[in-house]
Design an enzyme around this catalytic site. Structure first.
Site, PDB file in Angstrom:
ATOM      1  N   ARG A 134       0.854  -1.178   0.000  1.00 57.11           N
ATOM      2  CA  ARG A 134       0.000   0.000   0.000  1.00 57.11           C
ATOM      3  C   ARG A 134       0.895   1.234   0.000  1.00 57.11           C
ATOM      4  NH1 ARG A 134      -3.707   2.779   4.703  1.00 57.11           N
ATOM      5  NH2 ARG A 134      -4.857   4.127   3.298  1.00 57.11           N
ATOM      6  N   HIS A 135       0.430   2.289  -0.651  1.00 59.90           N
ATOM      7  CA  HIS A 135       1.215   3.527  -0.675  1.00 59.90           C
ATOM      8  C   HIS A 135       1.519   3.999   0.747  1.00 59.90           C
ATOM      9  CE1 HIS A 135      -2.364   5.682   0.584  1.00 59.90           C
ATOM     10  NE2 HIS A 135      -3.033   4.984  -0.326  1.00 59.90           N
ATOM     11  N   GLY A 136       2.472   4.863   0.878  1.00 56.58           N
ATOM     12  CA  GLY A 136       2.845   5.410   2.189  1.00 56.58           C
ATOM     13  C   GLY A 136       1.843   6.474   2.641  1.00 56.58           C
TER      14      GLY A 136
END
Ligand code: NAG
Length: 355
Positions: free
Chosen positions: A81-83
């Protein structure tokens, strides 16, 4: 709450949540608030030692990796998942409206009585601009870069100089930026800090393939294993809504009693806690091993799954390692009924970006 005249339900609720903010300092503040953040939780809640050292691997994981004398990692497939990201435009506009409400109450013209929490909150500077609309925050870049470096330490034989790596990403800005930050972190881990002028060439193909639809492609992970491995490392960047459906499909975090509004209190020990499953930078890793001296060909390949850098036991055995053939058998239904090529057919004109 002791705040007279607060009509919209959301205001006292919000104040209740924000109350601890006013009473304690930064670190305690984050700890008190973190159980309420759901998918907006920070990764460090799962690994508090990362607050002190973002590159620390923490305590060794019992059972990981498989003994190197018998099994060697062959492939790593990751869904990340993106940061940490900024709020979306819609949320920022809501926040601004709410803040405006507090300001108007504060000056006495908004009616209602006095509420010290509201007064103190109205002193907060509403600094979010609509332009940051869901973009990766600087902390989000650090999340990704540190994750890349930790993974390079956890999988030294796979994330090694000269290896061919494949990256795919959801086309959302924050995912593409996450992919960039991850690659830069990896570059630093493998080639040192003098990576500037030599941005291309280290990872084989230097493109990140983009997918306009966020989630269906994740099924590729347990994809037919008959072909030779073209990339020993495949890293895919997506959303909480990429990982959570995949984990649910795989049968993880199912509670006997479904969560609803009336049993919320009794469910405080529930398995389905998104903040602990898919916080920012959440990552699901599939590690395929080749094992020597197997009894039969089907015993040659083994798999381990790590969620957020912890071993995830297999739903069907409770064990932390599985034969690849068992895994494939168990998920046969999902695999056979996934029209991967159709759902994920990509227009050849689909944009590709260079690093
Ligand atoms: C919520 O779940 C409980 C079981 O824990 C059930 O008895 C109740 O009927 C459910 N309420 C609603 C509104 O679905």
């Amino acid at each position: 709450m002791g705040c007279p005249g607060t009509r919209p339900l959301s205001v006292p609720m919000l104040l209740l949540l924000l109350l601890p903010l006013l009473l304690v300092n930064g670190e305690q503040r984050a700890e008190l608030l973190s159980p309420f953040f759901g998918t907006k939780s920070r990764y460090e809640e799962l690994h508090p030692h990362l607050l002190r050292d973002p590159l620390s691997l923490g305590r060794p994981l019992s059972g990981f990796p498989l003994p190197p004398a018998s099994c060697t990692p062959l492939q790593l497939s990751a869904v990340v998942r993106h940061g940490t990201r900024f709020p979306t435009r819609k949320q920022i506009e809501k926040l601004a409206r709410l803040h405006g409400l507090l300001l108007r109450r504060g000056d006495g013209s908004g009616g209602g009585g006095r509420c010290s929490v509201a007064e103190r909150l109205s002193g907060w500077e509403m600094w979010y601009q609509p332009e940051v609309d869901g973009k990766l925050a600087p902390k989000g870049s650090r999340d990704m870069s540190s994750l890349a470096k930790r993974l390079a330490s956890r999988f030294p034989s796979l994330l090694a100089p000269g290896r061919r790596l494949a990256f795919t990403s959801s086309s959302k800005h924050r995912c593409v930026e996450s992919s960039d930050a991850f690659r830069e972190g990896l570059r630093q881990a493998l080639y040192g800090r003098m990576s500037e002028g030599r941005k291309n060439g280290e990872f084989g193909p230097t493109t990140t393939r983009l997918f306009p639809n966020a989630w269906p492609w994740v099924i590729a992970i347990v994809h037919e294993r008959s072909k030779p491995i073209s990339s020993p490392v495949i890293i895919q960047f997506g959303h909480a809504e990429t990982l959570q459906p995949l984990l649910s499909l795989m049968g993880y975090f199912k509670d006997k009693v479904p969560l609803n509004a009336s049993n919320y209190r009794h469910q405080s020990k529930r398995k389905f806690r998104t903040g602990r499953i898919v916080p920012y930078a959440a990552n699901l890793l599939f590690v395929l091993y080749h094992c020597e001296q197997a009894k039969s060909p089907k015993d040659e390949y083994k798999v381990q799954i790590l969620l957020n850098e912890k071993l995830l036991p297999f739903t069907y055995s409770g064990k932390k390692v599985s034969l690849y053939s068992k895994l494939k058998n168990h998920y046969q239904f999902s695999l056979q009924n996934c029209e991967f090529a159709k759902v994920c057919s990509i227009d050849e004109k689909c944009p590709r970006i260079n690093s």
